[in-house]
Design a protein around this motif. Structure first.
Motif, PDB file in Angstrom:
ATOM      1  N   GLN A 123      -9.327  10.891   4.364  1.00 13.34           N
ATOM      2  CA  GLN A 123      -9.467   9.489   3.979  1.00 13.34           C
ATOM      3  C   GLN A 123      -8.267   9.019   3.161  1.00 13.34           C
ATOM      4  OE1 GLN A 123     -13.226   9.293   1.949  1.00 13.34           O
ATOM      5  NE2 GLN A 123     -14.436   9.386   3.829  1.00 13.34           N
ATOM      6  N   ALA A 124      -7.801   9.891   2.252  1.00 15.98           N
ATOM      7  CA  ALA A 124      -6.634   9.526   1.448  1.00 15.98           C
ATOM      8  C   ALA A 124      -5.401   9.347   2.327  1.00 15.98           C
ATOM      9  CB  ALA A 124      -6.382  10.592   0.381  1.00 15.98           C
ATOM     10  N   GLN A 125      -5.242  10.240   3.320  1.00 18.60           N
ATOM     11  CA  GLN A 125      -4.093  10.127   4.216  1.00 18.60           C
ATOM     12  C   GLN A 125      -4.153   8.829   5.015  1.00 18.60           C
ATOM     13  OE1 GLN A 125      -1.465  12.258   4.355  1.00 18.60           O
ATOM     14  NE2 GLN A 125      -0.549  10.715   5.682  1.00 18.60           N
TER      15      GLN A 125
ATOM     16  N   HIS B 135      -5.643   6.133   4.070  1.00 19.79           N
ATOM     17  CA  HIS B 135      -5.373   5.044   3.122  1.00 19.79           C
ATOM     18  C   HIS B 135      -3.876   4.926   2.853  1.00 19.79           C
ATOM     19  CE1 HIS B 135      -6.125   2.232  -0.124  1.00 19.79           C
ATOM     20  NE2 HIS B 135      -5.460   3.008  -0.965  1.00 19.79           N
TER      21      HIS B 135
END
Length: 236
Positions: free
Chosen positions: A103-105, A107
């Motif tokens: 999810q961070a990637q 984002h």
């Protein structure tokens, strides 16, 4: 053994009705010093019973051994259970961490894309301001645009109309601009044309060299749709 009234020859078996008494035959030793046959074997004496103290010691030892075996089995079962729980929790934690990283990637990728678009838009805004300033300060850009547009016009001997912004038309008159060709050109001021651009009209058609057109083609090469005038639709 009584004799029978009839003569009968027995070879190997004697009928049961003629047998009256049976006695086991015991072979005796032959010769002197013979001893009598041994009688039946005497029964072994019963083992002596253990004292209560020994019985209690045996009972306690058996209890201790059973308790130790049960403790070890329980400890092993507890270790196996804890190991399974640890492995399950480790897998769940790894899955959650992987999900958070993914999810961070995503984002970061989205932010990077948005930031790149914003930087391009900012660069376009800066370039637009620079071009506008150059068009008002120098006549060289206007002269180059007009010359290029006239070179694309078809010379059929009839007059060609050059439409451009009134301020640009005044600059051409003041500079005694000459097209450097045999074209007969009529300059016509037009408030609908932005400074720095022009439209060349001839009998076969027109050459659109307005700033809006040239700007839209330039930013389209960057994958953007940024109009020359903010609030207008890009027109390529």
């Amino acid at each position: 053994m009584p004799s029978s009234s009839r003569t009968t020859h027995y070879h190997r078996f004697i009928p049961s009705e003629e047998v009256q008494a049976v006695e086991a035959w015991v072979f005796q030793p032959v010769g002197e010093g013979a001893t009598e046959a041994p009688g039946p074997a005497e029964e072994a004496p019963a083992p002596a019973s253990l004292p209560p103290e020994a019985v209690e010691d045996i009972r306690q030892q058996a209890y201790a051994e059973g308790f130790e075996q049960g403790r070890q089995a329980g400890a092993q079962e507890a270790r196996d259970t804890l190991e399974k729980q640890f492995q399950r929790q480790s897998r769940e934690l790894a899955d959650r961490v992987a999900q958070v990283v993914n999810q961070a990637q995503q984002h970061f990728d989205r932010l990077e894309h948005e930031l790149a678009d914003q930087l391009l838009e900012l660069a376009c805004d800066i370039a637009r301001q620079v071009v506008r300033r150059e068009l008002t300060l120098s006549m060289d850009p206007l002269r180059a645009v007009v010359q290029e547009a006239l070179s694309l016009a078809i010379d059929d001997g009839r007059p060609i109309t050059l439409r451009l912004h009134p301020e640009d038309a005044a600059l051409l008159h003041q500079a005694d601009w000459e097209p450097g060709s045999t074209l007969r050109i009529q300059i016509q001021p037009d408030n609908h044309i932005a400074r720095g651009g022009c439209v060349v009209e001839h009998a076969q058609g027109a050459v659109d060299a307005r700033v809006e057109k040239r700007w839209a083609r330039a930013v389209a090469n960057l994958g953007l749709e940024a109009p020359w005038q903010p609030g207008e639709d890009a027109d390529v």
